[in-house]
Write a protein that holds these residues in place. Structure first.
Motif, mmCIF file in Angstrom:
data_model
loop_
_atom_site.group_PDB
_atom_site.id
_atom_site.type_symbol
_atom_site.label_atom_id
_atom_site.label_comp_id
_atom_site.label_asym_id
_atom_site.label_seq_id
_atom_site.Cartn_x
_atom_site.Cartn_y
_atom_site.Cartn_z
ATOM 1 N N LEU A 1 0.770 -1.301 -0.157
ATOM 2 C CA LEU A 1 0.180 -0.018 -0.282
ATOM 3 C C LEU A 1 0.855 1.820 0.616
ATOM 4 O O LEU A 1 1.993 1.104 0.796
ATOM 5 N N ALA A 2 0.227 2.110 -0.206
ATOM 6 C CA ALA A 2 1.111 3.568 -0.324
ATOM 7 C C ALA A 2 1.258 3.805 0.918
ATOM 8 O O ALA A 2 0.241 3.665 2.200
ATOM 9 N N LYS B 1 -1.343 2.875 4.080
ATOM 10 C CA LYS B 1 -1.043 2.122 5.048
ATOM 11 C C LYS B 1 -0.634 2.633 6.456
ATOM 12 O O LYS B 1 -1.211 1.681 6.991
ATOM 13 N N PHE B 2 -0.535 3.618 6.897
ATOM 14 C CA PHE B 2 -0.692 4.431 8.061
ATOM 15 C C PHE B 2 -1.944 3.960 7.590
ATOM 16 O O PHE B 2 -2.346 4.101 9.670
ATOM 17 N N GLY C 1 6.138 2.922 14.020
ATOM 18 C CA GLY C 1 7.019 2.154 13.105
ATOM 19 C C GLY C 1 7.425 3.011 11.279
ATOM 20 O O GLY C 1 7.975 3.457 11.156
ATOM 21 N N ILE C 2 5.848 3.046 10.989
ATOM 22 C CA ILE C 2 5.943 3.735 9.765
ATOM 23 C C ILE C 2 6.205 5.122 9.701
ATOM 24 O O ILE C 2 7.452 5.673 8.560
ATOM 25 N N ALA C 3 5.871 5.754 10.511
ATOM 26 C CA ALA C 3 6.276 7.492 10.120
ATOM 27 C C ALA C 3 7.880 6.967 10.952
ATOM 28 O O ALA C 3 8.645 8.540 10.196
ATOM 29 N N THR D 1 3.028 14.062 2.860
ATOM 30 C CA THR D 1 2.475 12.687 2.018
ATOM 31 C C THR D 1 1.540 11.652 2.806
ATOM 32 O O THR D 1 1.556 10.785 2.126
ATOM 33 N N VAL D 2 1.883 11.780 3.996
ATOM 34 C CA VAL D 2 1.310 11.071 4.481
ATOM 35 C C VAL D 2 0.413 11.625 6.262
ATOM 36 O O VAL D 2 -0.694 10.537 5.556
#
Length: 338
Positions: A99-100, A104-105, A119-121, A136-137
């Motif tokens: 996923l983008a 995903k976030f 963790g994504i951050a 962007t997130v």
């Protein structure tokens, strides 16, 4: 054939049952574990997609479909990988499709998995800047939260939890690579002590909790860029407060709004501020809006903002430009006075 052969040569049924159990166990293990793992690791097919395709093609074509299931699925994945219109096949059947980051976030937030969301951050920030992460997130994910909340996709308690989780993350990132401002010994702009530059910047959320969160992120970035910043709740925007803010015509007011269904209250707040502060600059951030900022600014009417932006990067750049203009004007007035 092995079962028939065993019935013919063995005098007892024990050996026949052992052979049936042996071949039955091997078939189950091969079809459900070893083949999906082996084929999936080599062709990029997920195990679930391989099993589903085997069942589908077997029901459709019998034994021929079972034999052709894996190559047909591999062909579909290759088509989805290289044909844009069929990309959904790669996402649906492949095991390496991701996923983008913003999706995903958001998915991790919906799953209430704060550790993975953080963790994504962390992984994003190891390669790119904080303002890029927000633009962007975080902001696209918050836009998904607001859109789903207005659609009724989840209840109010879940929506509040998502926004509180995002607020906690933004608060943790307050000290992330904090900027250092002011002149140093060799004339560069990096020293230990921060010195605010220019006129103060007031960040005001347009309405709900999502607007407050985006205003908080904007204020955080402005502070890290060494601007004297104040985060003012919407309820505190009273005539008395506005009158005090209007004492300095250089004060910049930034209204933060996260679509959808936020334009009306943003315009009302902007017009109310403009009526009391006609000389001050007003910046409106309609974050992640697909419309052209110039067109949106015209919709505010004559009492509208000086600028409308859709990203935090554009907002910071606009504030920097106004601060430089104000500083230059103040220098000219000082020279004239002397």
């Amino acid at each position: 054939l092995p079962v028939i052969f065993s019935v013919a040569i063995f005098p007892h049924w024990r050996q026949v049952l052992e052979i049936i159990a042996l071949y039955g166990g091997l078939e189950v293990a091969t079809a459900n574990f070893f083949e999906p793992w082996l084929y999936g690791s080599r062709t990029g097919i997920s195990s679930l997609a391989l099993l589903t395709s085997a069942i589908f093609w077997s029901l459709l074509w019998g034994w021929a479909g079972l034999v052709l299931a894996t190559p047909l699925t591999a062909c579909l994945i290759v088509m989805g990988r290289h044909v844009p219109q069929l990309r959904f096949l790669h996402v649906l059947l492949g095991e390496d499709a991701e996923l983008a980051p913003e999706a995903k976030f958001y998915e991790r937030m919906l799953a209430m998995d704060q550790n993975e969301a953080h963790g994504i951050a962390d992984r994003f920030l190891s390669k790119r800047s904080l303002i890029d992460f927000y633009d962007t997130v975080l902001l696209p994910a918050l836009g998904m939260v607001e859109l789903d909340r207005h659609r009724g996709a989840f209840d109010e308690a879940r929506g509040n939890y998502l926004l509180l989780s995002a607020t906690e993350l933004v608060a943790e990132l307050a000290a992330y690579k904090e900027a250092r401002c002011g002149p140093s010994e060799n004339g560069s702009a990096v020293v230990t002590d921060k010195q605010p530059k220019g006129a103060p910047v007031i960040c005001i959320p347009a309405g709900d909790q999502a607007d407050e969160l985006t205003a908080m992120a904007l204020a955080q970035l402005l502070e890290q860029s060494c601007h004297s910043t104040l985060l003012l709740p919407t309820a505190s925007v009273t005539p008395e407060i506005l009158e005090r803010l209007g004492e300095d015509h250089g004060t910049i007011l930034c209204i933060s709004a996260l679509p959808p269904f936020v334009f009306t209250q943003t315009r009302t707040l902007c017009q109310r501020i403009r009526e009391q502060l006609p000389q001050n600059r007003i910046l409106v951030g309609l974050w992640q809006s697909p419309q052209d900022p110039a067109v949106m600014r015209e919709r505010f009417g004559s009492a509208g903002p000086d600028r409308v932006v859709t990203t935090l990067t554009a907002a910071i750049a606009q504030v920097e430009e106004w601060q430089k203009t104000s500083t230059a004007a103040a220098a000219v007035h000082s020279l004239i006075a002397e």
